[in-house]
Enzyme design. Structure first.
Site, PDB file in Angstrom:
ATOM      1  N   LYS A 122       0.856  -1.191   0.000  1.00 48.56           N
ATOM      2  CA  LYS A 122       0.000   0.000   0.000  1.00 48.56           C
ATOM      3  C   LYS A 122       0.888   1.236   0.000  1.00 48.56           C
ATOM      4  CE  LYS A 122      -3.110   2.513   3.041  1.00 48.56           C
ATOM      5  NZ  LYS A 122      -4.101   2.406   4.105  1.00 48.56           N
TER       6      LYS A 122
HETATM    7  C1  5RP Z   1      -2.005   4.410   7.599  1.00 48.23           C
HETATM    8  C2  5RP Z   1      -2.990   3.520   6.965  1.00 48.23           C
HETATM    9  C3  5RP Z   1      -4.409   3.839   7.078  1.00 48.23           C
HETATM   10  O1  5RP Z   1      -5.176   2.682   6.954  1.00 48.23           O
HETATM   11  C4  5RP Z   1      -4.787   4.732   5.987  1.00 48.23           C
HETATM   12  O2  5RP Z   1      -3.966   5.854   5.931  1.00 48.23           O
HETATM   13  C5  5RP Z   1      -6.206   5.157   6.165  1.00 48.23           C
HETATM   14  O3  5RP Z   1      -6.765   5.510   5.016  1.00 48.23           O
HETATM   15  P1  5RP Z   1      -6.974   7.026   4.555  1.00 48.23           P
HETATM   16  O4  5RP Z   1      -5.636   7.712   4.570  1.00 48.23           O
HETATM   17  O5  5RP Z   1      -7.513   6.829   3.161  1.00 48.23           O
HETATM   18  O6  5RP Z   1      -7.970   7.673   5.462  1.00 48.23           O
HETATM   19  O7  5RP Z   1      -2.641   2.547   6.393  1.00 48.23           O
HETATM   20  O8  5RP Z   1      -0.751   3.940   7.355  1.00 48.23           O
END
Ligand code: 5RP
Length: 293
Positions: free
Chosen positions: A205
């Site tokens: 991710k």
């Molecule tokens: C942080 C993460 C969180 O799950 C992610 O950032 C949350 O999603 P968003 O930024 O879209 O609100 O992995 O490392």
């Protein structure tokens, strides 16, 4: 015990039908075992090759976040519209029914809270793989801090989850962390995503950036994009569209869905882009037609 007398003779060997031998539908993952691929197929939909992951794990470092005050009220109704729920074991066990449709991507690391200056310090194992299996997790998410003080500890943590994941068939999502001082450039994401994949993360991710197609090309396993801070719905859909066009295999999105003026319509609009090849313009029209008037 089956009766072995008087059985129909076996003859349907289908000699004219070659055995299907083509590889797995996700890049870089063909050489894994059945269970790991089976779990990946609950995350990434075999028809589109992509995934809509709804992230609501913010509470593990931030406490209650806008939109996540009541997970049972705001997140549970989104279940039919996403492929995966990404959350902590505390949130998932306490707020959802085990009969829910989405697969579980379990936030597995423990990290320092936002009250500490450097979140990278203190990263480690927060959930044993045994408990991830008990929760029937289809993947575990492991936060990794490249270029930060806690880099060495977080890579050690990643490696131990990859070893356990390979042992038990649980895919590991390597999450590229971006701390206060860390860049959000193609240069950094090229480095970080590749490092996570080379340490064995089964998918990664990261954030969308300029030259994103270089980041996806150089990462040997699928990348899903984080949403980040709340954008206007049309901008979030445009970012998703560009990411998919440039090689992402889906999204791992939180605030841009659950903080939307209509989270259900937004989750569906995102899925249209991720799974059904909608353009951002078509998806935004869908959102406007679908949202509560
Ligand atoms: C942080 C993460 C969180 O799950 C992610 O950032 C949350 O999603 P968003 O930024 O879209 O609100 O992995 O490392």
């Amino acid at each position: 015990m089956a009766d072995n007398v008087g059985n129909k003779p076996s003859k349907e060997y289908h000699l004219d039908i070659p055995v299907q031998t083509e590889g797995f539908f996700l890049k870089g993952l063909n050489n894994n075992d059945f269970g790991l691929k089976n779990r990946l197929s609950r995350i990434f939909q075999p028809k589109s090759g992509n995934a809509v992951v709804l992230a609501f794990d913010h509470g593990y470092i931030m406490g209650s976040t806008a939109g996540l005050e009541r997970l049972d009220v705001t997140i549970a109704p989104l279940a039919p519209h996403v492929d995966v729920f990404m959350g902590t074991r505390g949130a998932i066990r306490s707020c959802f029914s085990p009969t829910m449709h989405p697969a579980v991507c379990l936030r597995a690391t423990r990290d320092s809270s936002v009250l500490y200056d450097d979140m990278s310090v203190g990263n480690g194992c927060g959930v044993e793989m045994e408990d991830a299996i008990r929760m029937n997790a289809s993947a575990v998410a492991v936060q990794t801090f490249i270029g930060a003080q806690g880099e060495a500890d977080s890579l050690k943590t990643l490696c131990s989850y990859v070893d356990a994941g390979n042992r038990y068939g649980i895919p590991v999502l390597g999450v590229v962390a971006v701390g206060k001082e860390m860049e959000r450039t193609a240069k950094f994401f090229l480095l970080a995503t590749r490092i996570l994949a080379e340490h064995g993360a089964h998918f990664v991710k990261t954030y969308y950036c300029d030259d994103f197609e270089k980041v996806t090309a150089a990462c040997p396993v699928p990348i899903i994009v984080a949403g980040g801070k709340k954008l206007a719905e049309d901008e979030a859909l445009a970012m998703t569209y560009r990411a998919i066009q440039e090689g992402a295999h889906g999204v791992d999105m939180g605030r841009n869905i659950f903080q939307s003026e209509d989270p259900t319509a937004m989750a569906q609009a995102i899925a249209k882009v991720v799974h059904e090849k909608y353009t951002n313009k078509q998806a935004y029209e869908f959102f406007m037609d679908t949202k509560k008037k």
